[in-house]
Design a protein around this motif. Sequence first.
Motif, PDB file in Angstrom:
ATOM      1  N   MET A   1       0.823  -1.424  -0.285  1.00 11.60           N
ATOM      2  CA  MET A   1      -0.479   0.190   0.153  1.00 11.60           C
ATOM      3  C   MET A   1       0.803   1.286   0.219  1.00 11.60           C
ATOM      4  N   ALA A   2       2.550   0.754  -0.361  1.00  5.93           N
ATOM      5  CA  ALA A   2       2.933   2.274  -0.165  1.00  5.93           C
ATOM      6  C   ALA A   2       2.792   3.091  -2.263  1.00  5.93           C
ATOM      7  N   GLY A   3       2.002   3.997  -1.737  1.00  8.41           N
ATOM      8  CA  GLY A   3       2.219   4.448  -3.093  1.00  8.41           C
ATOM      9  C   GLY A   3       0.832   6.257  -3.075  1.00  8.41           C
ATOM     10  N   LYS A   4       0.447   5.789  -4.463  1.00  9.36           N
ATOM     11  CA  LYS A   4      -0.737   6.805  -4.449  1.00  9.36           C
ATOM     12  C   LYS A   4      -2.165   6.867  -5.073  1.00  9.36           C
ATOM     13  N   GLU A  25     -16.342  15.580   1.037  1.00  7.87           N
ATOM     14  CA  GLU A  25     -15.243  16.998   1.449  1.00  7.87           C
ATOM     15  C   GLU A  25     -14.349  16.821   2.172  1.00  7.87           C
ATOM     16  N   ALA A  26     -14.732  15.384   2.808  1.00  4.91           N
ATOM     17  CA  ALA A  26     -12.808  15.300   4.076  1.00  4.91           C
ATOM     18  C   ALA A  26     -11.997  14.996   2.759  1.00  4.91           C
ATOM     19  N   LEU A  27     -12.018  14.402   2.008  1.00  2.03           N
ATOM     20  CA  LEU A  27     -11.527  14.081   1.154  1.00  2.03           C
ATOM     21  C   LEU A  27     -10.780  15.024  -0.057  1.00  2.03           C
ATOM     22  N   GLY A  28     -11.356  15.623   0.245  1.00  2.00           N
ATOM     23  CA  GLY A  28     -10.940  17.152  -0.348  1.00  2.00           C
ATOM     24  C   GLY A  28     -11.409  17.057  -1.394  1.00  2.00           C
ATOM     25  N   LEU A  29     -12.837  17.037  -1.978  1.00  2.00           N
ATOM     26  CA  LEU A  29     -13.356  16.670  -3.231  1.00  2.00           C
ATOM     27  C   LEU A  29     -14.268  17.848  -3.346  1.00  2.00           C
ATOM     28  N   LYS A  30     -14.552  18.694  -4.368  1.00  4.98           N
ATOM     29  CA  LYS A  30     -15.377  19.460  -4.577  1.00  4.98           C
ATOM     30  C   LYS A  30     -16.846  19.881  -4.794  1.00  4.98           C
ATOM     31  N   PRO A  42      -4.725   3.494   5.141  1.00  7.87           N
ATOM     32  CA  PRO A  42      -5.651   2.918   5.427  1.00  7.87           C
ATOM     33  C   PRO A  42      -7.191   3.769   5.912  1.00  7.87           C
ATOM     34  N   ALA A  43      -6.454   4.829   5.774  1.00  9.62           N
ATOM     35  CA  ALA A  43      -7.840   5.649   6.991  1.00  9.62           C
ATOM     36  C   ALA A  43      -8.678   5.925   4.979  1.00  9.62           C
ATOM     37  N   THR A  44      -7.449   6.457   4.128  1.00  7.80           N
ATOM     38  CA  THR A  44      -7.930   6.593   2.738  1.00  7.80           C
ATOM     39  C   THR A  44      -8.884   5.878   2.518  1.00  7.80           C
ATOM     40  N   ARG A  45      -7.917   4.418   2.378  1.00  8.18           N
ATOM     41  CA  ARG A  45      -8.802   3.313   2.423  1.00  8.18           C
ATOM     42  C   ARG A  45     -10.522   3.532   2.783  1.00  8.18           C
ATOM     43  N   GLY A  46     -10.223   3.818   3.712  1.00  9.00           N
ATOM     44  CA  GLY A  46     -11.603   3.359   4.716  1.00  9.00           C
ATOM     45  C   GLY A  46     -12.420   4.316   3.894  1.00  9.00           C
TER      46      GLY A  46
END
Length: 60
Positions: A1-4, A25-30, A42-46
């Motif tokens: 899971m090391a990447g973007k 919104e927390a993901l930064g999508l507007k 793992p937080a982003t995947r969740g």
Amino acid sequence: MAGKLKITLTKSTIGASPKQRKVVEALGLKKMHHSVELADTPATRGAVNKVSHLLTVEEI
């Protein structure tokens, strides 16, 4: 899971619940078709899993 991850909002949040709107919104999508690049953690995947029906995700 090391990447973007490249995350794109492909569906509107109009019919989504308030919790789902906050996750987007927390993901930064507007706006629709707006993309962001985030670290593959793992937080982003969740967060992505909670609103996966609204997003398109690509591994970079």
